[in-house]
Design a protein around this motif. Structure first.
Motif, PDB file in Angstrom:
ATOM      1  N   TYR A  83       0.835  -1.212   0.000  1.00 24.54           N
ATOM      2  CA  TYR A  83       0.000   0.000   0.000  1.00 24.54           C
ATOM      3  C   TYR A  83       0.865   1.257   0.000  1.00 24.54           C
ATOM      4  N   VAL A  84       2.174   1.054  -0.198  1.00 30.52           N
ATOM      5  CA  VAL A  84       3.096   2.166   0.031  1.00 30.52           C
ATOM      6  C   VAL A  84       2.925   3.282  -0.989  1.00 30.52           C
ATOM      7  N   ARG A  85       2.673   2.933  -2.247  1.00 24.76           N
ATOM      8  CA  ARG A  85       2.473   3.972  -3.269  1.00 24.76           C
ATOM      9  C   ARG A  85       1.169   3.726  -4.021  1.00 24.76           C
ATOM     10  N   GLU A  86       0.628   4.802  -4.593  1.00 28.34           N
ATOM     11  CA  GLU A  86      -0.674   4.718  -5.248  1.00 28.34           C
ATOM     12  C   GLU A  86      -0.672   3.690  -6.375  1.00 28.34           C
ATOM     13  N   SER A 183       6.459  11.744   7.112  1.00 26.86           N
ATOM     14  CA  SER A 183       5.321  12.510   6.584  1.00 26.86           C
ATOM     15  C   SER A 183       4.559  11.784   5.484  1.00 26.86           C
ATOM     16  N   TYR A 184       5.257  10.991   4.682  1.00 16.89           N
ATOM     17  CA  TYR A 184       4.699  10.429   3.441  1.00 16.89           C
ATOM     18  C   TYR A 184       4.234   8.980   3.587  1.00 16.89           C
ATOM     19  N   CYS A 185       4.454   8.358   4.754  1.00 17.96           N
ATOM     20  CA  CYS A 185       4.454   6.892   4.808  1.00 17.96           C
ATOM     21  C   CYS A 185       3.213   6.296   5.490  1.00 17.96           C
ATOM     22  N   GLY A 221      12.727  -6.336   9.020  1.00 27.16           N
ATOM     23  CA  GLY A 221      11.941  -5.418   9.841  1.00 27.16           C
ATOM     24  C   GLY A 221      11.865  -4.099   9.098  1.00 27.16           C
ATOM     25  N   GLN A 222      10.836  -3.292   9.364  1.00 30.54           N
ATOM     26  CA  GLN A 222      10.730  -1.982   8.696  1.00 30.54           C
ATOM     27  C   GLN A 222      11.863  -1.075   9.134  1.00 30.54           C
ATOM     28  N   THR A 223      12.254  -1.177  10.399  1.00 30.10           N
ATOM     29  CA  THR A 223      13.446  -0.466  10.886  1.00 30.10           C
ATOM     30  C   THR A 223      14.220  -1.499  11.703  1.00 30.10           C
ATOM     31  N   LEU A 278      20.608   1.577   3.483  1.00 30.09           N
ATOM     32  CA  LEU A 278      20.321   2.629   4.455  1.00 30.09           C
ATOM     33  C   LEU A 278      19.581   3.778   3.759  1.00 30.09           C
ATOM     34  N   PRO A 279      18.236   3.754   3.822  1.00 30.79           N
ATOM     35  CA  PRO A 279      17.457   4.766   3.098  1.00 30.79           C
ATOM     36  C   PRO A 279      17.706   6.172   3.629  1.00 30.79           C
ATOM     37  N   VAL A 280      18.031   7.101   2.709  1.00 28.15           N
ATOM     38  CA  VAL A 280      18.302   8.485   3.125  1.00 28.15           C
ATOM     39  C   VAL A 280      17.103   9.383   2.821  1.00 28.15           C
ATOM     40  N   GLN A 281      16.388   9.101   1.753  1.00 24.94           N
ATOM     41  CA  GLN A 281      15.176   9.813   1.277  1.00 24.94           C
ATOM     42  C   GLN A 281      15.472  11.162   0.638  1.00 24.94           C
ATOM     43  N   SER A 282      16.358  11.981   1.237  1.00 23.65           N
ATOM     44  CA  SER A 282      16.675  13.290   0.657  1.00 23.65           C
ATOM     45  C   SER A 282      18.043  13.729   1.171  1.00 23.65           C
ATOM     46  N   HIS A 292      10.153  14.451   8.699  1.00 18.43           N
ATOM     47  CA  HIS A 292      10.302  13.917  10.072  1.00 18.43           C
ATOM     48  C   HIS A 292      11.236  12.709  10.115  1.00 18.43           C
ATOM     49  N   ARG A 293      12.339  12.812   9.388  1.00 20.79           N
ATOM     50  CA  ARG A 293      13.245  11.654   9.368  1.00 20.79           C
ATOM     51  C   ARG A 293      14.112  11.575  10.623  1.00 20.79           C
ATOM     52  N   GLY A 294      14.309  12.688  11.316  1.00 22.00           N
ATOM     53  CA  GLY A 294      15.023  12.606  12.589  1.00 22.00           C
ATOM     54  C   GLY A 294      16.536  12.647  12.486  1.00 22.00           C
ATOM     55  N   THR A 318      20.372   2.693  -1.122  1.00 25.93           N
ATOM     56  CA  THR A 318      19.517   3.631  -0.398  1.00 25.93           C
ATOM     57  C   THR A 318      18.147   3.742  -1.060  1.00 25.93           C
ATOM     58  N   ASP A 319      17.229   4.448  -0.396  1.00 28.01           N
ATOM     59  CA  ASP A 319      15.943   4.844  -0.993  1.00 28.01           C
ATOM     60  C   ASP A 319      15.935   6.368  -1.064  1.00 28.01           C
ATOM     61  N   ILE A 320      15.425   6.896  -2.170  1.00 25.84           N
ATOM     62  CA  ILE A 320      15.312   8.353  -2.328  1.00 25.84           C
ATOM     63  C   ILE A 320      13.912   8.681  -2.857  1.00 25.84           C
ATOM     64  N   ILE A 349      14.671   4.628  -6.331  1.00 29.91           N
ATOM     65  CA  ILE A 349      14.270   6.033  -6.438  1.00 29.91           C
ATOM     66  C   ILE A 349      12.762   6.074  -6.678  1.00 29.91           C
ATOM     67  N   PHE A 350      12.053   6.815  -5.829  1.00 30.87           N
ATOM     68  CA  PHE A 350      10.590   6.857  -5.904  1.00 30.87           C
ATOM     69  C   PHE A 350      10.129   8.273  -6.180  1.00 30.87           C
ATOM     70  N   LYS A 351       9.127   8.382  -7.066  1.00 31.35           N
ATOM     71  CA  LYS A 351       8.438   9.672  -7.176  1.00 31.35           C
ATOM     72  C   LYS A 351       7.443   9.730  -6.030  1.00 31.35           C
ATOM     73  N   PHE A 352       7.346  10.890  -5.390  1.00 34.95           N
ATOM     74  CA  PHE A 352       6.405  11.020  -4.271  1.00 34.95           C
ATOM     75  C   PHE A 352       4.990  10.641  -4.726  1.00 34.95           C
ATOM     76  N   SER A 353       4.318   9.854  -3.883  1.00 36.87           N
ATOM     77  CA  SER A 353       2.956   9.437  -4.174  1.00 36.87           C
ATOM     78  C   SER A 353       2.105   9.768  -2.943  1.00 36.87           C
ATOM     79  N   PRO A 354       1.104  10.667  -3.077  1.00 37.57           N
ATOM     80  CA  PRO A 354       0.325  11.042  -1.889  1.00 37.57           C
ATOM     81  C   PRO A 354      -0.509   9.869  -1.389  1.00 37.57           C
TER      82      PRO A 354
HETATM   83  N1  SAM Z   1      11.349   1.703   6.719  1.00 43.76           N
HETATM   84  C1  SAM Z   1      12.097   2.096   5.618  1.00 43.76           C
HETATM   85  C2  SAM Z   1      12.764   3.431   5.905  1.00 43.76           C
HETATM   86  O1  SAM Z   1      12.550   4.057   6.884  1.00 43.76           O
HETATM   87  O2  SAM Z   1      13.479   3.890   5.058  1.00 43.76           O
HETATM   88  C3  SAM Z   1      11.321   2.174   4.345  1.00 43.76           C
HETATM   89  C4  SAM Z   1      10.063   1.438   4.182  1.00 43.76           C
HETATM   90  S1  SAM Z   1       9.043   1.949   2.827  1.00 43.76           S
HETATM   91  C5  SAM Z   1       8.030   0.578   2.760  1.00 43.76           C
HETATM   92  C6  SAM Z   1      10.111   1.763   1.421  1.00 43.76           C
HETATM   93  C7  SAM Z   1      10.376   3.043   0.696  1.00 43.76           C
HETATM   94  O3  SAM Z   1       9.229   3.458  -0.015  1.00 43.76           O
HETATM   95  C8  SAM Z   1      10.736   4.233   1.541  1.00 43.76           C
HETATM   96  O4  SAM Z   1      12.084   4.207   1.938  1.00 43.76           O
HETATM   97  C9  SAM Z   1      10.437   5.406   0.637  1.00 43.76           C
HETATM   98  O5  SAM Z   1      11.560   5.767  -0.113  1.00 43.76           O
HETATM   99  C10 SAM Z   1       9.357   4.844  -0.273  1.00 43.76           C
HETATM  100  N2  SAM Z   1       8.053   5.464   0.023  1.00 43.76           N
HETATM  101  C11 SAM Z   1       7.290   5.273   1.115  1.00 43.76           C
HETATM  102  N3  SAM Z   1       6.172   6.021   1.032  1.00 43.76           N
HETATM  103  C12 SAM Z   1       6.237   6.693  -0.141  1.00 43.76           C
HETATM  104  C13 SAM Z   1       5.392   7.622  -0.784  1.00 43.76           C
HETATM  105  N4  SAM Z   1       4.258   8.036  -0.238  1.00 43.76           N
HETATM  106  N5  SAM Z   1       5.773   8.098  -1.998  1.00 43.76           N
HETATM  107  C14 SAM Z   1       6.926   7.684  -2.566  1.00 43.76           C
HETATM  108  N6  SAM Z   1       7.760   6.818  -1.989  1.00 43.76           N
HETATM  109  C15 SAM Z   1       7.428   6.321  -0.793  1.00 43.76           C
END
Ligand code: SAM
Ligand code: SF4
Length: 455
Positions: A83-86, A183-185, A221-223, A278-282, A292-294, A318-320, A349-354
């Motif tokens: 369900y992570v992205r649309e 914020s996005y998850c 695990g997710q983290t 190690l996901p950095v996101q940005s 809110h990555r901390g 990484t994840d971005i 690399i992911f495009k933001f998905s609301p």
């Molecule tokens: N727990 C991991 C972390 O903190 O990095 C990631 C888990 S998430 C299931 C996998 C990846 O999906 C995230 O690292 C992020 O890059 C991406 N992701 C999650 N929500 C997203 C969204 N709304 N739009 C785009 N990418 C998203």
């Protein structure tokens, strides 16, 4: 171009099973004695879902099913969803449409929707719209047992059901849920808060898997690095698992939880695969704060320095996310700079998905799609450029490759070096689970190419 790219593609997963003759179950109509019954599990999303599918597969096998390879052949189809992205939901809608068509034609009897979409509010509409027979979230997967005719199971906080024993590689979940609120998850809302499994329980499961022939254990695990229990932390658990398993990896880690001693352990312990995800996101502190990555980008860079020093031959992925609401051109430039500074070996690399219910879905500052697309390609090119340069350094080296998957379309098996590089090797020289010693002949941005095996 899809809205997510990765520099090492993972094939979609399908687990199909079928049932031995006879018996009845909770599928509504008992099967006439002697009639075989079939099921197919289709998995979407991350390794956590792949592991959950393994557990459901175990239930189905115990209920007496046997394998089929398509929806057309199945009596029961289980869609284990993400369900992570649309676009993940859109994909599942496509499958549900096909399945309800098969049901109307009388070819298919029951459909179950499980996983993260099953945990979401949207599942009620989907159930109604497509006539789904069973909807289960990530916390009550065990209820599938009763549905297929097994005794009722009770699951408390942790998967009591082990994955598949006797497989050459296995996933072991060490924690579920997540305590962050990015914020996005959607993960915290569909998987709940973090719950950690006791250390002894994890080690016992790993020992059992190893006895049954498993050569490669992935801790999930997710983290995963946030795991803690009775004064022990993730590094302690990793060390104990690495003492009993021949080959170990773990995913996914959060930068705020990653300890330097864990990074050093990866370098020191011969049984740990030297690959860090190690996901950095940005790369922008401003965006990391909005998300809110901390942590700040500088802290992430320091972690990477420790990793590169402790594990010189290791690989880093990484994840971005590009195009999070409010991401400016300057923020994007900082992400590109971080990508170059860290020289990732691969990235998702992911495009933001609301996503409904997340903070980011309600934020202003939407980035126009054409800008998101350009930024996406710029990050992708930067990652691929770095990965290609780093992979070239492996050409000529001799590697012990663990074969993970059978043949690709061009007759190559996919393996992994101890440094975590993906390698294509000749499929006829080794089966999944075997090691083969090869010299690396060539390298692309995503994969190394092995020459003839070395005796
Ligand atoms: N727990 C991991 C972390 O903190 O990095 C990631 C888990 S998430 C299931 C996998 C990846 O999906 C995230 O690292 C992020 O890059 C991406 N992701 C999650 N929500 C997203 C969204 N709304 N739009 C785009 N990418 C998203
Ligand atoms: Fe989602 Fe953030 Fe938790 Fe990862 S740490 S699962 S991105 S909320």
């Amino acid at each position: 171009m899809s809205d997510a790219a990765q520099s090492a593609q993972t094939p979609p997963t399908q687990v199909c099973i079928s049932r031995k003759p006879g018996g009845s179950d909770a599928l509504g109509s008992p099967f006439p004695s002697g009639e075989a019954k079939t099921a197919c599990i289709r998995t979407f999303g991350c390794q956590m879902n792949v592991h959950d599918s393994d557990r459901m597969r175990r239930m189905i096998l115990d209920a007496g099913y046997a394998e089929v390879h398509s929806y057309e052949e199945a009596d029961l189809v289980i869609l284990n969803t993400c369900y992570v992205r649309e676009n993940a939901v859109d994909r599942v809608r496509g499958h549900l449409g096909e399945l309800s068509h098969l049901k109307r034609k009388g070819r298919l009897k029951k459909v179950a929707l499980t996983g993260c979409i099953g945990s979401s509010d949207e599942s009620r509409d989907l159930q109604h719209q497509y006539g789904i027979d069973l909807v289960l979230g990530t916390h009550n997967t065990y209820e599938l047992a009763e549905f297929v005719g097994l005794p009722t199971m009770r699951e408390t906080y942790t998967p009591d059901l082990p994955g598949m024993e006797g497989e050459h590689s296995a996933f072991v979940t060490i924690m579920t849920g997540c305590n962050y609120q990015c914020s996005y998850c959607v993960v915290p809302s569909v998987r709940g808060r973090m719950i950690c499994r006791p250390l002894d329980n994890v080690v016992e499961e790993v020992e059992g898997l190893v006895r049954s022939g498993t050569g490669y254990v992935t801790l999930l695990g997710q983290t995963v690095d946030a795991w803690r229990h009775e004064g022990k932390r993730f590094c302690d658990l990793l060390e104990q698992v690495a003492n009993v398993a021949p080959r170990v990896w773990f995913t996914t880690s959060h930068p705020s939880n990653m300890e330097d001693r864990t990074l050093r352990l990866i370098g020191e312990k011969g049984t740990i695969v030297k690959r860090l995800h190690l996901p950095v996101q940005s790369g922008s502190d401003r965006m990391l704060r909005v998300m809110h990555r901390g942590y700040k980008a500088e802290r992430y860079r320091r972690k990477i320095e420790v990793f590169r020093e402790a594990v010189p031959d290791g690989t880093l992925s990484t994840d971005i996310i590009v195009g999070h609401p409010g991401e400016s051109e300057e923020d994007h430039e900082q992400t590109l700079k971080l990508v170059n500074d860290c020289a990732f070996d691969s990235a998702y690399i992911f495009k933001f998905s609301p996503r409904g219910g997340t903070e980011a879905a309600g934020l202003g500052g939407t980035v126009p799609p054409e800008v998101v697309q350009r930024r996406f390609l710029e990050v992708l090119r930067a990652v691929e450029h770095n990965a290609f340069t780093r992979n070239q350094r492996k050409v000529g080296s001799v590697e012990d490759v663990y074969v993970r998957h059978g043949s690709t379309e061009d007759g190559k098996a996919i393996g992994e070096t101890w440094s975590g590089h993906a390698v294509h090797v000749r499929a006829d020289v080794a089966r999944p689970g075997d090691y083969v010693r090869v010299r690396i002949d060539a390298a692309g941005p995503h994969v190394l190419y092995a020459g003839e095996p070395i005796a």
